[in-house]
Design an enzyme around this catalytic site. Structure first.
Site, short mmCIF file in Angstrom:
data_model
loop_
_atom_site.label_atom_id
_atom_site.label_comp_id
_atom_site.label_asym_id
_atom_site.label_seq_id
_atom_site.Cartn_x
_atom_site.Cartn_y
_atom_site.Cartn_z
N GLU A 166 0.82 -1.22 0.00
CA GLU A 166 0.00 0.00 0.00
C GLU A 166 0.85 1.26 0.00
O GLU A 166 0.48 2.27 -0.61
CB GLU A 166 -0.95 0.01 1.20
CG GLU A 166 -2.13 -0.96 1.08
CD GLU A 166 -1.77 -2.39 1.41
OE1 GLU A 166 -0.63 -2.64 1.87
OE2 GLU A 166 -2.62 -3.28 1.20
N GLN B 258 -7.24 -1.81 -1.45
CA GLN B 258 -8.34 -2.74 -1.65
C GLN B 258 -9.53 -2.48 -0.71
O GLN B 258 -10.67 -2.61 -1.10
CB GLN B 258 -7.81 -4.16 -1.45
CG GLN B 258 -8.50 -5.18 -2.30
CD GLN B 258 -7.62 -6.38 -2.56
OE1 GLN B 258 -7.04 -6.95 -1.65
NE2 GLN B 258 -7.52 -6.79 -3.81
N PHE B 259 -9.24 -2.11 0.51
CA PHE B 259 -10.27 -1.77 1.50
C PHE B 259 -9.74 -0.61 2.33
O PHE B 259 -8.53 -0.53 2.57
CB PHE B 259 -10.53 -2.95 2.45
CG PHE B 259 -11.15 -4.15 1.78
CD1 PHE B 259 -12.53 -4.31 1.75
CD2 PHE B 259 -10.36 -5.11 1.19
CE1 PHE B 259 -13.10 -5.42 1.14
CE2 PHE B 259 -10.92 -6.23 0.57
CZ PHE B 259 -12.29 -6.38 0.55
N ALA B 260 -10.65 0.23 2.81
CA ALA B 260 -10.22 1.34 3.67
C ALA B 260 -9.40 0.82 4.86
O ALA B 260 -8.48 1.48 5.32
CB ALA B 260 -11.43 2.11 4.17
N ASP B 261 -9.74 -0.39 5.31
CA ASP B 261 -9.02 -0.99 6.44
C ASP B 261 -7.53 -1.14 6.14
O ASP B 261 -6.73 -1.30 7.07
CB ASP B 261 -9.58 -2.37 6.75
CG ASP B 261 -11.07 -2.33 6.94
OD1 ASP B 261 -11.54 -2.49 8.08
OD2 ASP B 261 -11.79 -2.12 5.94
N ILE C 163 -5.73 1.05 4.28
CA ILE C 163 -5.10 2.31 3.87
C ILE C 163 -3.93 2.64 4.81
O ILE C 163 -3.04 3.40 4.45
CB ILE C 163 -6.13 3.47 3.87
CG1 ILE C 163 -5.61 4.63 3.00
CG2 ILE C 163 -6.46 3.95 5.26
CD1 ILE C 163 -6.63 5.73 2.76
N PRO D 233 -1.08 1.23 5.92
CA PRO D 233 0.33 1.21 5.45
C PRO D 233 0.61 2.26 4.38
O PRO D 233 1.77 2.59 4.15
CB PRO D 233 0.49 -0.20 4.86
CG PRO D 233 -0.65 -0.99 5.40
CD PRO D 233 -1.76 -0.03 5.65
N HIS E 158 -12.79 -5.42 7.06
CA HIS E 158 -13.33 -5.10 5.73
C HIS E 158 -14.54 -4.19 5.87
O HIS E 158 -15.47 -4.27 5.08
CB HIS E 158 -13.74 -6.38 4.98
CG HIS E 158 -12.59 -7.31 4.73
ND1 HIS E 158 -12.19 -8.24 5.65
CD2 HIS E 158 -11.75 -7.44 3.67
CE1 HIS E 158 -11.15 -8.90 5.17
NE2 HIS E 158 -10.86 -8.44 3.98
#
Ligand SMILES: Cc1ncc(C[n+]2csc(CCOP(=O)(O)OP(=O)(O)O)c2C)c(N)n1
Length: 699
Positions: free
Chosen positions: A420, A442-445, A447, A449, A489
């Site tokens: 990321e 891929q997912f806000a979770d 973000i 890194p 997620h």
């Protein structure tokens, strides 16, 4: 060795050395702002700098003042930054000494890089990835189709035709940063034209090599197949110059990455604030490796007389002294200079085009984004899309990029490793070489890194380069909870993202807005984060049919900072009214709740569309009219964007309010649990919003 090169190298070394001495002699004056100098590292820096060309991209680090001189900068230029003066050519007094950013025609291009050790490796590698793409040929074939002006491209062409390289300069201790591995990985994987120059003085700050690394950078590079490395004596100018000559020639011709590990002594303080006498136990040994006598001897061996060498040195000392006196008298910035260049101006300020063309099909939100990107990529060859799983095989885990690789090729739409930081930070370099990347986490979770790069490199580039290097990129972030996505997620992150100044943030609630905002984001020269609620992508969640839209026409574009009053009411004297301010999924909860309460004519709903810029005028006008306000968010409400907004509304509309501004969001728990009952308990819903509306109405 060519005598002119030796002479030039010696002159630059003497200049850098004289600057270190002058800064020491004038410590009281110059240590108002922190600085580090190249003393001991000069030979390798100058050998590298002299061999870069104006079409190259350089990412020096804070110890590289000798390298900057070798690019042709004058002591005066550097001293303006030392003293944080208004005319500091890099940042206008905004950032530290030897933190350059430059776009001069006659010098290597220097995009902004932060002061965070090693973090420039990813932007630098992004620039090399951009060069790699430009050389793939796909960009220039149909250039005339692009709406970017041709003259703009001609100006850039002179830089890109031929064989640019990227130089990323690093201190040895910075190589242990995790992000370095992401950069090396991509450079090796894609065979990018980049030179990582590691200046190894054996020291972090006070921690030494024995304490901080299992191997040096040369040994570390061996773990990256395709990254060739050499190790040299960086205190020997001739050896450094000749080694780099070969390496640079190879990179220019063969387009592959190299690491040069240069051993150097650090002969000055770590910085003006951390002094060598406090902890250095190796100074005598370090002095025995001083590059200055080595180069002076090389001059003498090549036919210069002692008098000639001394003359060169004396001239350098005089020039440094004169430049310092001039710099001392230069102007400071004015208070109003604080406020310039936070963003580059965007051309998109008005809503334009056809939002709901007659006869057009209704499409789900995820497809509105997909079609927007397809239209952009058809028109603009400089647009690329990359992220995890967005390539041809899958087209994104939400199929949000489906068919794009097939249509535009694997050079333009490609999978990245799970990196990321690289995905986000590489856009800085991509943008610097004139490309416009759209990237995804891929997912806000996940973000997190990438947040370091977003904050450290992406968001500050325009401001700290005094407007020279805005970063044009789009970061797509699927976000939000629905259908038992569970703790990794489902999360919301807008309070974190809105706390980063220097980026724009959209959070649309429907497909038409998403398409229009995606277009505006593309033409915006600044970094944009688009938060896309996964629960709205296909309108599968009950009550979200409103997210599906007639697909706007290709020319439709929606500027940032214009909220949508999707449910407007009249001012009423005898009935309680409220304004709901919300965004994303909150729009659907609010709309459905007002319908379920049969209060559509008592509740005005504002869909913010973009969280920054924020349409405060629309919000405040509405609240002044209705007298009550509820801010609805999906985030846990404590310390959130929504709470801050509620506070601001309270402050501005206090005299007009009949109740405190209220906020409803998720429960203040650390994560959204997997179990569906727990998930529903955690996040807001139409029912919860209904109850809150009633509470506020009866206040
Ligand atoms: C990410 C980050 N962590 C910590 C620091 C504080 N810091 C500044 S310089 C430095 C040491 C860097 O050593 P090295 O990379 O070897 O370069 P040198 O100063 O020795 O030339 C540290 C820890 C920083 N600037 N950035």
């Amino acid at each position: 060795m060519n005598k002119e090169i030796l002479k030039e190298g010696f002159k630059t070394l003497c200049t850098a050395k004289a600057m270190t001495k002058l800064y020491e002699d004038n410590f009281k004056v110059v240590s108002k702002y922190v600085h580090a100098t190249s003393r001991g590292h000069e030979a390798i820096q100058i050998a590298a700098g002299m061999q870069l060309l104006p079409q190259d991209y350089a990412y020096p680090y804070y110890r590289d003042d000798a390298m900057l001189l070798s690019f042709g900068l004058q002591p005066y230029d550097l001293m303006l930054q030392l003293l944080a003066k208004k005319d500091d050519p890099f940042s206008g007094g905004r950032t530290y000494y030897s933190h350059p950013s430059l776009r001069d025609d006659d010098k290597p291009k220097i995009p902004h890089q932060s002061s965070a050790t090693g973090m420039q490796a990813i932007p630098a590698t992004g620039a090399a990835m951009g060069l790699h793409y430009r050389e793939s040929g796909s960009l220039f074939m149909k250039r005339a189709e692009s709406s970017t002006s041709i003259s703009d491209f001609k100006e850039r062409d002179s830089h890109f035709r031929g064989n640019s390289i990227v130089l990323c300069s690093l201190g040895d201790a910075s190589v242990t940063e995790g992000e370095i591995a992401e950069a090396f990985q991509m450079a090796a994987l894609k065979q990018l034209p980049i030179l990582y120059l590691v200046q190894d003085n054996g020291w972090d700050i006070s921690a030494n090599a024995e304490e901080t690394r299992a191997q040096d950078a040369f040994e570390y590079a061996k773990g990256f197949k395709g990254l060739e490395a050499i190790s040299i004596d960086g205190a020997n100018f001739t050896e450094s110059y000749q080694a780099l000559e070969k390496v640079i020639k190879t990179i220019r011709e063969e387009r592959r990455p190299f690491l040069v590990h240069a051993k150097v002594p650090l002969l000055n303080h770590h910085t003006s604030g951390v002094r060598m006498e406090w902890y250095r136990d190796d100074l005598e040994e370090a002095k025995s490796r001083d590059p200055y006598p080595v180069l002076k001897n090389q001059l003498l061996e090549n036919g210069f007389t002692i008098a000639e060498a001394e003359f060169i040195e004396q001239e350098a000392i005089t020039k440094v002294q004169q430049d310092f006196e001039k710099a001392l008298n230069a102007q400071d910035p004015k208070p109003e200079d604080l406020f310039t260049h936070d963003f580059a101006p965007t051309p998109i300020v008005e809503e334009q085009g056809e939002r709901a063309p007659k006869g057009a099909e209704k499409v789900v939100m995820v497809d509105c984004a997909l079609f927007a990107i397809e239209e952009i990529m058809t028109k603009h060859k400089e647009c690329l899309l990359y992220g995890q799983d967005v390539g041809g095989r899958l087209g994104g885990v939400f199929r949000e990029a489906a068919t794009l690789a097939q249509k535009f090729g694997d050079e333009r739409v490609f999978n990245t490793p799970i990196q990321e930081a690289f995905i986000v930070g590489s856009t800085v370099g991509m943008s610097a070489v004139g490309l416009k990347p759209i990237v995804e986490v891929q997912f806000a979770d996940y973000i997190w890194p990438g947040l370091n790069q977003l904050f450290t490199e992406v968001s500050r580039s325009c401001y700290l380069s005094n407007g020279k290097w805005p970063v044009s990129m789009i970061l797509r972030v699927p976000i939000g909870a629905y259908g038992s996505g569970g703790p990794y997620h489902s999360s919301s992150v807008e309070s974190i993202v809105t706390n980063i100044r220097g980026i724009k943030i959209a959070y649309p609630s429907n497909g038409a807005d998403l398409k229009g905002l995606m277009k505006a984001a593309y033409y915006d020269p600044n970094p944009v984060v688009i938060l896309e609620h996964k629960g709205l992508y296909w309108s599968k969640v009950e009550g979200t049919k409103g997210a599906t839209s007639v697909e706007p026409a290709e020319d439709y574009i929606l500027p940032f900072g214009k909220a949508w009053v999707l449910q407007e009411i009249w001012k009423q004297e005898h009935v309680e009214t409220i304004t709901i301010v919300t965004y994303g999924m909150g729009v659907h909860w609010a709309y459905n709740a007002s319908g379920a309460l049969d209060m559509r004519d008592q509740i005005e709903i504002i869909d913010l569309r973009t969280l920054f810029p924020l349409d405060e005028a629309t919000i405040m006008a509405s609240v002044k009219k209705t007298g009550k306000c509820l801010v609805v968010t999906e985030e846990p409400s404590n310390n959130s964007f929504a709470r801050a907004l509620a506070g601001k509304i309270q402050e501005e509309c206090f005299k007009f309010l009949d109740a405190p501004v209220m906020t409803i969001g998720s429960e203040n728990m650390p994560a959204i649990p997997l179990n569906s009952i727990l998930e529903q308990t955690m996040i807001p819903s139409m029912e919860k919003v209904k109850a809150k509306i009633l509470e506020l109405l009866s206040y």
